[in-house]
Design an enzyme around this catalytic site. Structure first.
Site, PDB file in Angstrom:
ATOM      1  N   GLU A 102      -0.678  -2.351   4.865  1.00 39.21           N
ATOM      2  CA  GLU A 102       0.467  -2.200   6.072  1.00 39.21           C
ATOM      3  C   GLU A 102       0.462  -0.741   7.120  1.00 39.21           C
ATOM      4  O   GLU A 102       0.629  -1.101   8.291  1.00 39.21           O
ATOM      5  CB  GLU A 102       1.803  -2.521   5.605  1.00 39.21           C
ATOM      6  CG  GLU A 102       3.012  -2.586   6.733  1.00 39.21           C
ATOM      7  CD  GLU A 102       3.433  -1.186   7.286  1.00 39.21           C
ATOM      8  OE1 GLU A 102       3.485  -1.325   8.441  1.00 39.21           O
ATOM      9  OE2 GLU A 102       3.416  -0.060   6.859  1.00 39.21           O
ATOM     10  N   GLU A 103      -0.142   0.145   6.435  1.00 43.74           N
ATOM     11  CA  GLU A 103      -0.192   1.437   7.045  1.00 43.74           C
ATOM     12  C   GLU A 103      -1.159   1.357   7.976  1.00 43.74           C
ATOM     13  O   GLU A 103      -1.362   2.325   8.655  1.00 43.74           O
ATOM     14  CB  GLU A 103      -0.412   2.439   5.951  1.00 43.74           C
ATOM     15  CG  GLU A 103       0.870   2.682   5.061  1.00 43.74           C
ATOM     16  CD  GLU A 103       2.084   3.193   5.825  1.00 43.74           C
ATOM     17  OE1 GLU A 103       2.134   3.358   6.931  1.00 43.74           O
ATOM     18  OE2 GLU A 103       3.207   2.841   5.066  1.00 43.74           O
TER      19      GLU A 103
ATOM     20  N   HIS B  31       7.486   8.441   4.806  1.00 38.59           N
ATOM     21  CA  HIS B  31       6.417   9.161   4.883  1.00 38.59           C
ATOM     22  C   HIS B  31       6.449  10.614   4.677  1.00 38.59           C
ATOM     23  O   HIS B  31       5.491  11.388   4.840  1.00 38.59           O
ATOM     24  CB  HIS B  31       5.694   9.004   6.259  1.00 38.59           C
ATOM     25  CG  HIS B  31       5.102   7.732   6.670  1.00 38.59           C
ATOM     26  ND1 HIS B  31       4.084   7.302   7.512  1.00 38.59           N
ATOM     27  CD2 HIS B  31       5.480   6.347   6.121  1.00 38.59           C
ATOM     28  CE1 HIS B  31       3.801   6.034   7.419  1.00 38.59           C
ATOM     29  NE2 HIS B  31       4.582   5.505   6.828  1.00 38.59           N
TER      30      HIS B  31
ATOM     31  N   ARG C  88      18.084  -5.957  14.888  1.00 31.11           N
ATOM     32  CA  ARG C  88      18.504  -6.355  16.166  1.00 31.11           C
ATOM     33  C   ARG C  88      17.506  -7.593  16.592  1.00 31.11           C
ATOM     34  O   ARG C  88      16.487  -7.631  16.180  1.00 31.11           O
ATOM     35  CB  ARG C  88      18.510  -5.241  17.149  1.00 31.11           C
ATOM     36  CG  ARG C  88      16.979  -4.773  17.586  1.00 31.11           C
ATOM     37  CD  ARG C  88      16.876  -3.748  18.557  1.00 31.11           C
ATOM     38  NE  ARG C  88      17.184  -4.060  19.846  1.00 31.11           N
ATOM     39  CZ  ARG C  88      18.375  -3.824  20.527  1.00 31.11           C
ATOM     40  NH1 ARG C  88      19.050  -3.017  19.982  1.00 31.11           N
ATOM     41  NH2 ARG C  88      18.768  -4.147  21.691  1.00 31.11           N
TER      42      ARG C  88
ATOM     43  N   ASP D  89       0.865  -1.112  -0.023  1.00 33.01           N
ATOM     44  CA  ASP D  89       0.133   0.139   0.081  1.00 33.01           C
ATOM     45  C   ASP D  89       0.825   1.085  -0.094  1.00 33.01           C
ATOM     46  O   ASP D  89       2.041   1.277   0.613  1.00 33.01           O
ATOM     47  CB  ASP D  89      -0.901   0.132   1.182  1.00 33.01           C
ATOM     48  CG  ASP D  89      -0.578  -0.222   2.444  1.00 33.01           C
ATOM     49  OD1 ASP D  89       0.651  -0.879   2.530  1.00 33.01           O
ATOM     50  OD2 ASP D  89      -0.754   0.325   3.398  1.00 33.01           O
TER      51      ASP D  89
END
Length: 434
Positions: A170-171, A405, A215, A104
């Site tokens: 996903e947003e 963004h 990580r 998206d």
């Protein structure tokens, strides 16, 4: 959500089987990646010019599905509304591994100046808005399509199965939707038949081009949306004592949130960000309104600490409102869980990523980041690792390059082959383990 310091059974399995039978050599992978790179660039630019908002990625899904079918993969569409799942079976049976990309775009007016910049529009919250791939998901789709082509070309050398997951939304869940893309795809069987043992994903971010970083354990924050509605009594701006001033209450609420975060959370143990980002109140300069709506985001890395802070905030905001004679409604909705990289899988992945990126280019102990990713929901279902690719423009200090963004966000296309290669080698090396 899994506990922050949980040790998975997969970690023990990986530790027990350290021998790698590398049936496909790195040189062969390099050659295949170079051959597919021009097409990956073309796909990326095509997606960039035709961005689509969450759960509206119909064109993107069709392009992806057509490509996967052309490679001979089993393809399922409409998984999680617009999601696509492709399955590549190797010549011999073996393990199952999944690779994921998101699809998206965002309601952002692009300002990159690229020759293939977006001029598209879409519908968001009932309004027509500009749409742009201001987060890099166009890069992600193109890289995973390239990886699918490379791996399909090596099918005869593969023992096992690769599942390619192309995820919508996903947003976050659009207004009116209960679940975002990852959660909905899982609910609709994206990780079933076959069920992967592990899943891997990546994201382009500001950073030195060619660098890879992640990580173990908590890598990206859990993300909650916070909504606060304050109700008072409307009055003339010249007679505030004759009403209940929700504007004053809103100011005190924002200050209370900031103080709670700064003064009740130990910053040395867990990063925490609590931000009020919107205030909507009033229609005229000399009228104090009867209500105000605030919204914001909470980013945390520990479940118990998050729950305690939410409870304190709700109690404090109620008290602040009551002190002025107002009332408060407090709501919290999770957008993404903690991105928890499986410890054993994270340790195993470092040399694989080094094989892809080269010595000195992989940092498996980068600090946590307060941005969020709904890849976390896949990690709740099966062990997984999510990593970042540095993709700042050439000659630009990563600390100064436009962030995800931003209207100016423009990831470096030179990292596209590396993303393809990390996907391919991660899948191969995982399947080749004995």
């Amino acid at each position: 959500m899994r506990r922050l310091f949980a040790v998975s059974t997969l970690a023990l399995l990986l530790a027990a089987g350290s021998t790698q039978a590398q049936a496909v050599d790195a040189a062969s992978v390099d050659d295949a990646v170079q051959r597919v790179t021009p097409r990956v660039v073309d796909w990326r630019r095509d997606f960039h010019q035709h961005p689509e908002l969450g759960f509206a990625e119909t064109r993107s899904a069709a392009v992806i599905a057509d490509h996967l079918r052309s490679l001979g993969l089993e393809v399922r569409t409409g998984v999680g509304k617009t999601g696509v799942v492709g399955v590549l079976h190797g010549a011999r049976p073996g393990r199952v591994v999944a690779l994921r990309a998101d699809m998206d775009a965002l309601p952002v007016q692009e300002a990159t100046g690229l020759a293939f910049a977006s001029t598209a529009t879409g519908t968001y919250m009932g309004n027509t808005v500009p749409v742009a791939h201001a987060c890099g998901h166009d890069m992600h789709m193109a890289m995973l399509m390239g990886a699918a082509e490379v791996l399909a070309g090596m099918k005869d050398q593969i023992a096992g199965t690769v599942v390619f997951v192309f995820q919508p939304a996903e947003e976050g869940a659009p207004p009116g939707e209960a679940k975002g893309g990852a959660a909905l795809m899982i609910a609709e069987g994206a990780l079933n038949d076959p069920k992967p043992e592990a899943i891997f994903g990546l994201h382009v971010v500001p950073g030195r081009p060619g660098s890879v970083f992640y990580r173990p354990e908590g890598f990206m924050a859990a993300s909650d949306r916070v909504d606060i509605v304050l109700r008072g009594k409307q009055t003339h701006g010249a007679w505030p004592w004759r009403g209940v001033d929700v504007i004053a209450v809103a100011g005190q609420v924002i200050e209370t949130v900031n103080i709670l975060t700064a003064r009740t959370v130990d910053p040395t143990t867990t990063p925490t960000v609590f931000t009020i980002a919107t205030v909507d109140a009033g229609v005229r300069y000399n009228i104090i309104p009867d209500s105000a709506t605030l919204s914001g985001t909470l980013r945390t890395f520990d479940v118990a600490q998050r729950d305690a802070l939410v409870a304190r905030a709700e109690t404090a905001i109620d008290h602040v409102a009551a002190a002025y004679g107002a009332t408060a409604e407090f709501g919290v909705r999770q957008n993404a869980a903690l991105v928890f990289n499986d410890p054993g899988l994270s340790a195993w992945l470092a040399p694989v990523l080094t094989e892809a990126a080269g010595a000195g280019n992989v940092n498996p102990a980068t600090p946590p980041t307060t941005v969020a990713e709904d890849f976390s929901y896949f990690q709740q279902a099966i062990p997984g690792v999510f990593y970042h690719l540095g993709a700042s423009p050439d000659g630009v200090d990563p600390a100064q390059s436009a962030p995800n963004h931003s209207p100016e966000f423009s990831p470096n296309e030179k990292v596209l082959p590396l993303g393809v290669k990390t996907h391919v080698l991660t899948a191969l090396r995982f399947l080749e383990r004995r």
